[in-house]
Motif scaffolding. Structure first.
Motif, short mmCIF file in Angstrom:
data_model
loop_
_atom_site.label_atom_id
_atom_site.label_comp_id
_atom_site.label_asym_id
_atom_site.label_seq_id
_atom_site.Cartn_x
_atom_site.Cartn_y
_atom_site.Cartn_z
N GLY A 57 53.65 1.77 60.18
CA GLY A 57 53.58 3.21 60.40
C GLY A 57 53.65 4.01 59.12
O GLY A 57 53.11 3.62 58.08
N GLU A 58 54.36 5.13 59.19
CA GLU A 58 54.37 6.09 58.09
C GLU A 58 54.87 5.49 56.77
O GLU A 58 54.37 5.82 55.70
N VAL A 59 55.84 4.59 56.86
CA VAL A 59 56.39 4.01 55.62
C VAL A 59 55.33 3.26 54.83
O VAL A 59 55.41 3.15 53.60
N THR A 60 54.29 2.77 55.50
CA THR A 60 53.24 2.01 54.81
C THR A 60 52.11 2.90 54.31
O THR A 60 51.18 2.40 53.68
N ARG A 61 52.20 4.19 54.60
CA ARG A 61 51.13 5.11 54.18
C ARG A 61 51.52 5.93 52.95
O ARG A 61 50.81 6.86 52.57
N ILE A 62 52.66 5.60 52.36
CA ILE A 62 53.14 6.29 51.16
C ILE A 62 52.84 5.42 49.94
O ILE A 62 53.06 4.20 49.98
N PRO A 63 52.32 5.99 48.85
CA PRO A 63 52.01 5.18 47.67
C PRO A 63 53.24 4.45 47.12
O PRO A 63 54.36 4.97 47.17
N VAL A 64 53.03 3.25 46.61
CA VAL A 64 54.12 2.43 46.09
C VAL A 64 54.90 3.16 45.01
O VAL A 64 56.13 3.06 44.93
N SER A 65 54.22 3.93 44.18
CA SER A 65 54.89 4.61 43.06
C SER A 65 55.43 5.98 43.40
O SER A 65 55.98 6.67 42.53
N ALA A 66 55.34 6.40 44.66
CA ALA A 66 55.79 7.74 45.04
C ALA A 66 57.30 7.88 45.04
O ALA A 66 57.83 8.97 44.84
N THR A 67 58.00 6.79 45.29
CA THR A 67 59.47 6.80 45.31
C THR A 67 59.96 5.56 44.58
O THR A 67 59.19 4.67 44.23
N ALA A 68 61.26 5.47 44.39
CA ALA A 68 61.82 4.26 43.76
C ALA A 68 61.60 3.03 44.64
O ALA A 68 61.38 1.93 44.15
N VAL A 69 61.67 3.23 45.96
CA VAL A 69 61.48 2.12 46.91
C VAL A 69 59.99 1.76 46.97
O VAL A 69 59.17 2.60 47.32
N PRO A 70 59.62 0.51 46.67
CA PRO A 70 58.20 0.16 46.58
C PRO A 70 57.61 -0.50 47.83
O PRO A 70 56.42 -0.77 47.88
N HIS A 71 58.43 -0.75 48.85
CA HIS A 71 58.01 -1.62 49.95
C HIS A 71 57.15 -0.83 50.96
O HIS A 71 57.66 -0.21 51.89
#
Length: 203
Positions: free
Chosen positions: A100-114
Motif C-alpha cells: 500500500g501507501e508505504v511502498t509508494r514513497i521514494p526510498v530516499s524521502a525519509t530515513a526509513v528505506p523499506h
C-alpha cells in the motif's frame, strides 16, 4: 489462553471506508474454520494496544527480525517445524506485510528505506521466568538461522536486538540512506552524544 496450545492467526487492519473493508476482508473471513473471529470497527488507540496483554510488565524479551526475499513453501515448513519446538507459550513467529501507501514513497524521502512490497519476518520471544532465558534465546537464534536463507538483507530498526548493534545490522536498517545520515550526525552531533540507541557514529 494459558493452555500452551499452539495456534496461527491473522491480525488485520483496514483504514478505508467500512463498506470497502467488508468487501476486501470477505475472502479472509470466509477462509477455513477459525477458532474465533473478532473483526470489526474499533478506534485506532484500541488497535494500537491490542497486543499489549501479551507483553506484561516483568516479562523477558528477545527478538530477531529480517525482511524476506519471498514467502515460499519451504520457509513455511521451517516456521511450522520450529514453532512446534518453541519453549514459551508467549512467543510467536510473525510475517508482517508491507504494502500500500508505504511502498509508494521514494526510498530516499525519509530515513526509513523499506519501500518494497513484501514481508518482514519477526520472532518476538517472550517468557516470564528468568531461569528460562538461555533456552528461549537459543530457540530464537536457531529459528532465525534456519530462516536466514530466505532473508533479503534488510532489517527493521525497532526490532534489532542488543546483540545486533554492529554497523552491518544498522546499515541494513537504513539501507542506501545510511551514508547521508552519517553526514547529518557529523554535522549536528559530532561528539556522538545521542548514542544510547542503535547508533550511527559520526565517522
Amino acid at each position: 489462553d494459558g493452555s500452551g496450545t499452539k495456534i496461527s492467526g491473522f491480525l488485520v487492519c483496514h483504514t478505508g471506508p467500512p463498506e470497502q473493508a467488508n468487501d476486501d476482508l470477505a475472502p479472509l473471513l470466509a477462509f477455513g474454520s477459525p477458532l474465533e473471529t473478532m473483526v470489526g470497527p474499533m478506534p485506532y488507540a484500541a488497535l494500537n494496544s491490542i497486543l499489549d496483554a501479551g507483553y506484561p510488565a516483568g516479562s523477558n524479551n528477545y527478538w530477531k527480525s529480517s525482511f524476506l526475499s519471498g514467502l515460499p513453501d519451504d520457509l513455511i515448513d521451517i516456521v511450522v517445524a520450529q514453532f512446534a519446538t518453541c519453549p514459551s507459550p508467549m512467543s510467536a513467529i510473525l510475517f508482517e506485510l508491507f504494502h500500500g501507501e508505504v511502498t509508494r514513497i521514494p526510498v530516499s524521502a525519509t530515513a526509513v528505506p523499506h519501500r518494497e512490497a513484501g514481508y518482514n519476518f519477526l520472532i518476538p520471544s517472550v517468557w516470564m521466568n528468568p531461569a528460562d532465558t538461555e533456552k528461549n534465546v537459543a530457540w530464537t537464534r536457531e529459528t532465525y538461522a534456519a530462516a536466514e536463507p530466505h532473508f533479503a538483507g534488510r532489517r527493521w530498526l525497532n526490532y534489532l536486538a542488543d546483540d545486533d548493534g554492529d554497523e552491518q545490522s544498522v546499515r541494513a536498517a537504513y539501507g542506501p540512506n545510511y551514508d547521508r545520515l552519517v553526514e547529518l550526525k557529523r554535522k549536528y552531533d559530532p561528539d556522538n552524544l545521542f548514542r544510547m540507541n542503535q547508533n550511527i557514529p559520526p565517522g
